[in-house]
Design an enzyme around this catalytic site. Sequence first.
Site, PDB file in Angstrom:
ATOM      1  CB  THR A  13      50.098  42.453   9.776  1.00 47.08           C
ATOM      2  OG1 THR A  13      51.246  41.659  10.120  1.00 47.08           O
ATOM      3  CG2 THR A  13      50.511  43.886   9.558  1.00 47.08           C
ATOM      4  N   GLY A  14      46.934  43.261  11.600  1.00 48.77           N
ATOM      5  CA  GLY A  14      45.695  43.995  11.390  1.00 48.77           C
ATOM      6  C   GLY A  14      45.881  45.404  11.894  1.00 48.77           C
ATOM      7  CB  ALA A  15      43.604  47.709  13.709  1.00 44.50           C
ATOM      8  N   GLY A  17      48.494  45.052  15.063  1.00 47.79           N
ATOM      9  CA  GLY A  17      49.786  44.570  14.549  1.00 47.79           C
ATOM     10  C   GLY A  17      50.381  45.543  13.545  1.00 47.79           C
ATOM     11  CG  ASN A 108      40.991  44.654  24.332  1.00 51.04           C
ATOM     12  OD1 ASN A 108      41.728  45.257  25.110  1.00 51.04           O
ATOM     13  ND2 ASN A 108      40.414  45.230  23.297  1.00 51.04           N
ATOM     14  CE  LYS A 197      42.414  48.497  26.667  1.00 47.99           C
ATOM     15  NZ  LYS A 197      41.956  47.729  25.578  1.00 47.99           N
ATOM     16  CG  ASN A 201      38.130  46.430  26.091  1.00 45.58           C
ATOM     17  OD1 ASN A 201      39.204  46.394  26.683  1.00 45.58           O
ATOM     18  ND2 ASN A 201      38.005  47.089  24.952  1.00 45.58           N
ATOM     19  CG  ASN A 205      34.999  45.899  23.057  1.00 50.08           C
ATOM     20  OD1 ASN A 205      35.256  47.044  23.432  1.00 50.08           O
ATOM     21  ND2 ASN A 205      35.937  45.107  22.564  1.00 50.08           N
ATOM     22  CD  GLU A 279      39.139  39.939  20.409  1.00 46.09           C
ATOM     23  OE1 GLU A 279      38.910  41.165  20.511  1.00 46.09           O
ATOM     24  OE2 GLU A 279      40.263  39.439  20.579  1.00 46.09           O
TER      25      GLU A 279
HETATM   26  N1  LIG Z   1      41.576  47.934  17.318  1.00 47.73           N
HETATM   27  C1  LIG Z   1      41.767  48.515  18.495  1.00 47.73           C
HETATM   28  O1  LIG Z   1      41.693  49.758  18.602  1.00 47.73           O
HETATM   29  C2  LIG Z   1      42.102  47.708  19.701  1.00 47.73           C
HETATM   30  C3  LIG Z   1      42.162  46.328  19.664  1.00 47.73           C
HETATM   31  N2  LIG Z   1      42.539  45.650  20.771  1.00 47.73           N
HETATM   32  C4  LIG Z   1      42.642  44.200  20.749  1.00 47.73           C
HETATM   33  O2  LIG Z   1      43.728  43.856  19.897  1.00 47.73           O
HETATM   34  C5  LIG Z   1      43.537  42.582  19.279  1.00 47.73           C
HETATM   35  C6  LIG Z   1      43.665  42.743  17.770  1.00 47.73           C
HETATM   36  O3  LIG Z   1      42.621  43.592  17.328  1.00 47.73           O
HETATM   37  P1  LIG Z   1      42.627  44.340  15.905  1.00 47.73           P
HETATM   38  O4  LIG Z   1      43.988  44.704  15.512  1.00 47.73           O
HETATM   39  O5  LIG Z   1      41.588  45.391  16.010  1.00 47.73           O
HETATM   40  O6  LIG Z   1      42.112  43.182  14.956  1.00 47.73           O
HETATM   41  P2  LIG Z   1      42.182  43.071  13.364  1.00 47.73           P
HETATM   42  O7  LIG Z   1      41.021  42.229  12.960  1.00 47.73           O
HETATM   43  O8  LIG Z   1      42.317  44.413  12.738  1.00 47.73           O
HETATM   44  O9  LIG Z   1      43.532  42.284  13.094  1.00 47.73           O
HETATM   45  C7  LIG Z   1      43.709  40.905  13.303  1.00 47.73           C
HETATM   46  C8  LIG Z   1      44.718  40.436  12.290  1.00 47.73           C
HETATM   47  O10 LIG Z   1      45.124  39.105  12.573  1.00 47.73           O
HETATM   48  C9  LIG Z   1      45.230  38.424  11.347  1.00 47.73           C
HETATM   49  N3  LIG Z   1      45.191  36.987  11.504  1.00 47.73           N
HETATM   50  C10 LIG Z   1      44.262  36.246  12.141  1.00 47.73           C
HETATM   51  N4  LIG Z   1      44.569  34.926  12.027  1.00 47.73           N
HETATM   52  C11 LIG Z   1      45.700  34.866  11.292  1.00 47.73           C
HETATM   53  C12 LIG Z   1      46.498  33.789  10.802  1.00 47.73           C
HETATM   54  N5  LIG Z   1      46.180  32.528  11.059  1.00 47.73           N
HETATM   55  N6  LIG Z   1      47.585  34.082  10.071  1.00 47.73           N
HETATM   56  C13 LIG Z   1      47.904  35.356   9.813  1.00 47.73           C
HETATM   57  N7  LIG Z   1      47.184  36.430  10.224  1.00 47.73           N
HETATM   58  C14 LIG Z   1      46.098  36.171  10.962  1.00 47.73           C
HETATM   59  C15 LIG Z   1      44.032  38.940  10.557  1.00 47.73           C
HETATM   60  O11 LIG Z   1      44.164  38.602   9.186  1.00 47.73           O
HETATM   61  P3  LIG Z   1      42.854  38.512   8.231  1.00 47.73           P
HETATM   62  O12 LIG Z   1      42.613  39.902   7.751  1.00 47.73           O
HETATM   63  O13 LIG Z   1      43.239  37.567   7.170  1.00 47.73           O
HETATM   64  O14 LIG Z   1      41.718  38.012   9.087  1.00 47.73           O
HETATM   65  C16 LIG Z   1      44.160  40.431  10.858  1.00 47.73           C
HETATM   66  O15 LIG Z   1      45.078  41.042   9.997  1.00 47.73           O
HETATM   67  C17 LIG Z   1      42.155  42.130  19.760  1.00 47.73           C
HETATM   68  O16 LIG Z   1      42.291  41.290  20.883  1.00 47.73           O
HETATM   69  C18 LIG Z   1      41.453  43.440  20.169  1.00 47.73           C
HETATM   70  O17 LIG Z   1      40.435  43.239  21.132  1.00 47.73           O
HETATM   71  C19 LIG Z   1      42.931  46.270  21.927  1.00 47.73           C
HETATM   72  C20 LIG Z   1      42.865  47.631  22.012  1.00 47.73           C
HETATM   73  C21 LIG Z   1      42.392  48.462  20.945  1.00 47.73           C
HETATM   74  C1  LIG Z   2      39.107  52.427  23.576  1.00 45.54           C
HETATM   75  C2  LIG Z   2      40.198  51.842  24.404  1.00 45.54           C
HETATM   76  C3  LIG Z   2      41.252  52.909  24.510  1.00 45.54           C
HETATM   77  C4  LIG Z   2      39.689  51.585  25.800  1.00 45.54           C
HETATM   78  O1  LIG Z   2      40.684  51.335  26.710  1.00 45.54           O
HETATM   79  C5  LIG Z   2      40.763  50.572  23.864  1.00 45.54           C
HETATM   80  O2  LIG Z   2      41.915  50.370  24.036  1.00 45.54           O
HETATM   81  C6  LIG Z   2      39.971  49.483  23.267  1.00 45.54           C
HETATM   82  O3  LIG Z   2      39.120  49.696  22.404  1.00 45.54           O
HETATM   83  O4  LIG Z   2      40.206  48.326  23.637  1.00 45.54           O
END
Ligand SMILES: NC(=O)C1=CN([C@@H]2O[C@H](COP(=O)(O)OP(=O)(O)OC[C@H]3O[C@@H](n4cnc5c(N)ncnc54)[C@H](OP(=O)(O)O)[C@@H]3O)[C@@H](O)[C@H]2O)C=CC1
Ligand SMILES: CC(C)(CO)C(=O)C(=O)O
Length: 317
Positions: A13-15, A17, A108, A197, A201, A205, A279
Amino acid sequence: MSSSKPRIGIIGTGAIGGFYGLMLARAGFDVHFLLRSEYDAVAARGLQLNSAVHGAQALFPVQAYRDAAQMPPCDWLLVGAKTTSNAALAPVIAQAAAPGAKVVLLQNGLAVEDALRPLLPESLHLLGGLCYICVHRSEPGVVEHQSLGAVNLGYHSGPALDDAQRQALTEEGSALFKAAGIDSAAVANLDQARWQKLVWNVPYNGLSVLLGAGTTALMANADSRELIQAIMQEVVDAATALGLRMPENFIGKLMTSTDRMPDYLPSMYHDFAQKRPLELGAIYEAPLAAAAAVGFEMPSIRALYQALRFIDARNQG
Ligand SMILES: NC(=O)C1=CN([C@@H]2O[C@H](COP(=O)(O)OP(=O)(O)OC[C@H]3O[C@@H](n4cnc5c(N)ncnc54)[C@H](OP(=O)(O)O)[C@@H]3O)[C@@H](O)[C@H]2O)C=CC1
Ligand SMILES: CC(C)(CO)C(=O)C(=O)O
């Protein structure tokens, strides 16, 4: 809550999730959130979303867990962890899954499903989810949403019997997001969607980390703009060499949509700033390897990857 609604688990549950999980829960779905470092904060204060699109939203109480063994069996598992955590999370995903569950990697990169598949029970469906969104965590349990939001889903592998069943399951997943007010489409070719995509990225990135800059600065400078376009072209050419077809004038469209975006720091920038692993496997190594396998080299991207590997190794340790 109708008992016919599927139960959804968020693995990580990060950004991403936090955003999609909160939106689904606010839409009335039964959502269970697996957390790690932010468990205490979320259990105490809930999840908060500051969205430029949906306004301020909150979820409290949150069905939060630090141990997947405590989660009820979930019909859909949305994996919001970084791809670097996937191997470690495979047993966790299997534990939280209801029989025949659908696992969606909201991540991604390329070939992330290929790497996870052998680590999951065969009875689970595996899908990929391409999130077109700008979100980041500003503090524990708080997600900032700057723009966009769509999720495109594609079926990877599992017990689906034929294309029709694969398509139906993918559309079922897409419908969950749509019911939460999120744009979503079912795509027939996941590999194609992942390459598409990557065109965004791969340049942004890595360059955000190497040049220490967000999209506004990267787009405003003639040199970085030219570099971005050259890197995009390499990704498009690699995809073409693999027999995939990118949309007409795709690079031009991506440049225009990025020019219109608010200043955005990609998730890799945040990983670097927080000293988390980058990543690189999913976003650089896998596309380089896939292209090389058909005899196509991507020299600019290889150089970018090598520089990022250096920086990542130093940052980690
Ligand atoms: N942010 C964005 O705008 C975008 C992101 N993405 C892709 O989405 C994916 C997620 O990115 P994002 O949400 O930014 O990442 P974050 O770092 O915000 O979130 C990842 C989450 O996963 C948790 N986590 C990792 N390992 C475990 C575990 N073993 N048990 C429980 N929780 C765990 C982390 O917890 P902890 O804090 O403890 O590390 C954190 O809360 C990536 O592949 C990214 O490339 C795609 C498009 C846009
Ligand atoms: C910025 C954007 C919208 C590019 O597709 C994205 O989804 C990412 O950061 O992975």
